[in-house]
Design an enzyme around this catalytic site. Structure first.
Site, PDB file in Angstrom:
ATOM      1  CG  ASP A 130      -2.062   0.985   1.088  1.00  0.00           C
ATOM      2  OD1 ASP A 130      -2.376   1.383  -0.056  1.00  0.00           O
ATOM      3  OD2 ASP A 130      -2.646   1.360   2.125  1.00  0.00           O
ATOM      4  CG  HIS A 137      -3.861  10.616   2.735  1.00  0.00           C
ATOM      5  ND1 HIS A 137      -4.852  10.601   3.691  1.00  0.00           N
ATOM      6  CD2 HIS A 137      -2.994   9.622   3.068  1.00  0.00           C
ATOM      7  CE1 HIS A 137      -4.598   9.627   4.566  1.00  0.00           C
ATOM      8  NE2 HIS A 137      -3.478   9.028   4.217  1.00  0.00           N
ATOM      9  CD  GLU A 202      -5.895   4.691   5.201  1.00  0.00           C
ATOM     10  OE1 GLU A 202      -5.274   3.891   4.461  1.00  0.00           O
ATOM     11  OE2 GLU A 202      -5.325   5.394   6.065  1.00  0.00           O
ATOM     12  CD  GLU A 204      -5.541   2.826   0.385  1.00  0.00           C
ATOM     13  OE1 GLU A 204      -4.782   2.152  -0.342  1.00  0.00           O
ATOM     14  OE2 GLU A 204      -5.329   3.030   1.593  1.00  0.00           O
ATOM     15  CG  ASP A 236      -5.379   0.374   4.302  1.00  0.00           C
ATOM     16  OD1 ASP A 236      -5.412  -0.687   4.950  1.00  0.00           O
ATOM     17  OD2 ASP A 236      -4.428   1.186   4.368  1.00  0.00           O
ATOM     18  NE  ARG A 240      -7.219   6.634  10.202  1.00  0.00           N
ATOM     19  CZ  ARG A 240      -6.581   6.344   9.071  1.00  0.00           C
ATOM     20  NH1 ARG A 240      -5.363   5.816   9.089  1.00  0.00           N
ATOM     21  NH2 ARG A 240      -7.160   6.571   7.912  1.00  0.00           N
ATOM     22  CD  GLN A 243      -2.434   4.397  11.117  1.00  0.00           C
ATOM     23  OE1 GLN A 243      -3.657   4.432  11.048  1.00  0.00           O
ATOM     24  NE2 GLN A 243      -1.662   4.818  10.125  1.00  0.00           N
ATOM     25  CE  LYS A 256      -2.803   2.203   7.769  1.00  0.00           C
ATOM     26  NZ  LYS A 256      -3.811   2.754   6.845  1.00  0.00           N
ATOM     27  CB  THR A 260      -7.476  -4.887   3.046  1.00  0.00           C
ATOM     28  OG1 THR A 260      -6.492  -4.648   4.052  1.00  0.00           O
ATOM     29  CG2 THR A 260      -7.345  -3.842   1.956  1.00  0.00           C
ATOM     30  CD  GLU A 367      -6.957  13.022   4.281  1.00  0.00           C
ATOM     31  OE1 GLU A 367      -6.868  13.975   3.510  1.00  0.00           O
ATOM     32  OE2 GLU A 367      -6.964  11.840   3.892  1.00  0.00           O
TER      33      GLU A 367
HETATM   34 MN    MN Z   1      -3.909   2.896   3.140  1.00  0.00          MN
END
Ligand code: MN
Length: 422
Positions: A130, A137, A202, A204, A236, A240, A243, A256, A260, A367
């Site tokens: 990834d 971002h 996420e 993607e 993804d 948080r 993480q 993560k 997925t 975000e």
């Molecule tokens: Mn990602």
């Protein structure tokens, strides 16, 4: 190499499969994406139907590959084979081909309604990488943690990536269990173990590698796209809070690797030929990541949307475009192999969260809510800092251009279910 716009992209074609001629379908005859339905049959999406390739009289070299249980054998062939197969499918499914009556009677038996089958992960994915290709971002996230210098000094030189986990890649619709993990906020002295409280998505795009490279032999940027079979949508999922505690110094791990999601239909790079556009970078920082062709049309004009479906309401969270990505797919392949690392057929490379310059183009809740500080308000008064149990996230993607038929990617869906007991 870049695919030329040719016969299969012509907007005049209609299909004898009526639903493929609907102006809103993601799967007109100009698209022809590949997928695998249970219990392991390769098919091509056409309108709301799937053509079962195992039963079709395909060109000889692709016939064997298309009678296997995953796309891997097809991925191991060459762009010439993929083009030949696409042309065969386009001609066979056309309403106005001279032999259409014969095709219709022969091939219509091989159609399966899309809503009658379950799709599965289309390839045996060996490795999943990834990237972090969206400069918006990277800047938005960087600003949350380093307001003075959001973009790290390597960003404009190195296409940043992490190695993802392949075994937990699931198909659209598979339930997503809220992960348990170690959580430590800045207010806590020591971590606790428990369900993530800041579960995020996420937005993607991912691409499947076809025809890998030998260990020790880098792929030059001029031929990087010949190693890309096609694209799908990817979510993804990211915890948080897990993480932020675990990621230093080696990057994301359990935050993560719990799941997925990918969309089931792989849209070929050739189908996307009419929608290629200039790369974000017109000149690159290092020569091995630069080519004239890449600058001119290395990006894809692909519109992406994220929607949230809560128990009460469905609402669009953001809308962006892959042409905002700082790094192109060709640059990702070339960078990935630049040390001699071998990519294999069936490997999956993803772009990283796709955001854009505007506030409503941010591709994740981290975000959009500024790490939970500014919750989103849903039209029914509910708010979201991060995802709640029962929330469904829906990714969509489509390409439009004057003079061409719109093509879409279908959907990538996932609903959050409660954490399992520890
Ligand atoms: Mn990602």
């Amino acid at each position: 190499m870049t695919y030329r716009i040719g016969e299969t992209h012509d907007s005049k074609w209609r299909s004898w499969v009526d639903s493929a001629n609907d102006s809103q379908t993601d799967f007109p005859i100009q698209n022809l994406p590949f997928g695998v339905f249970r219990p392991g049959r390769i098919g091509v999406a056409i309108g709301n139907q799937i053509l079962d390739l195992q039963r079709c009289p395909l060109p000889i070299e692709t016939a064997q590959a298309c009678s296997s249980k995953s796309l891997n054998q097809l991925l191991a062939l060459t762009p010439a084979h993929w083009s030949e197969l696409r042309l065969w499918l386009s001609r066979a499914l056309r309403a106005d081909a001279t032999d259409w009556r014969e095709n219709r009677s022969r091939l219509s038996e091989f159609l399966v309604p899309m809503n009658a089958v379950e799709m599965q992960v289309p390839a045996e994915i060996g490795d999943y990488t990834d990237f972090y290709a969206s400069i918006d971002h990277a800047t938005n996230v960087g600003r949350l943690f380093r307001p003075d210098h959001p973009l790290l000094p390597n960003y404009k030189y190195v296409p940043i990536a992490y190695h993802g986990r392949t075994s937990s890649i699931v198909i659209s619709g598979a339930p997503i269990h809220r992960p348990n993990g170690q959580i430590k906020t800045s207010a806590m002295d020591a971590p606790v173990f428990g369900p993530s409280r800041s579960l995020d998505y996420e937005l993607e795009v991912a691409f499947f590698i076809g025809g890998g490279n030998t260990l020790g032999e880098p792929v030059p940027i001029q031929s990087a796209e010949s190693r890309i079979f096609g694209l799908c949508l990817l979510n993804d999922w990211s915890a948080r809070d897990i993480q932020s505690w675990e990621y230093q110094p080696l990057g994301p791990f359990l935050a993560k690797s719990f799941a997925t999601s990918i969309s089931p239909w792989v849209v070929t790079l050739e189908a996307l030929a009419p929608f290629r556009t200039a790369a974000y970078q017109q000149s690159s920082t290092l020569p091995h990541l630069e080519s004239g062709e890449n600058s001119k049309q290395g990006a894809i004009d692909l519109i992406l949307e994220v929607l949230i479906q809560s128990k009460q309401i469905c609402m669009r969270l953001s809308r962006t475009n892959t042409k905002n990505l700082y790094w192109t797919m060709a640059q990702m392949v070339t960078h990935h192999t630049s040390n001699g690392c071998n990519l294999l057929s069936g490997d999956l490379l993803a772009t990283g969260t796709v955001s854009g310059p505007a506030d409503d183009e941010r591709g994740c809740l981290l975000e959009l809510t500024r790490n939970g500080a500014e919750p989103i308000r849903l039209p029914n008064g509910e708010t979201r800092s991060f995802l709640e149990d029962g929330d469904e996230i829906i990714l969509r993607g489509y390409c439009e251009r004057e003079g061409f038929v719109r093509i879409g990617f279908g959907e990538c869906r996932g609903t959050i279910s409660a954490a399992r007991l520890r």
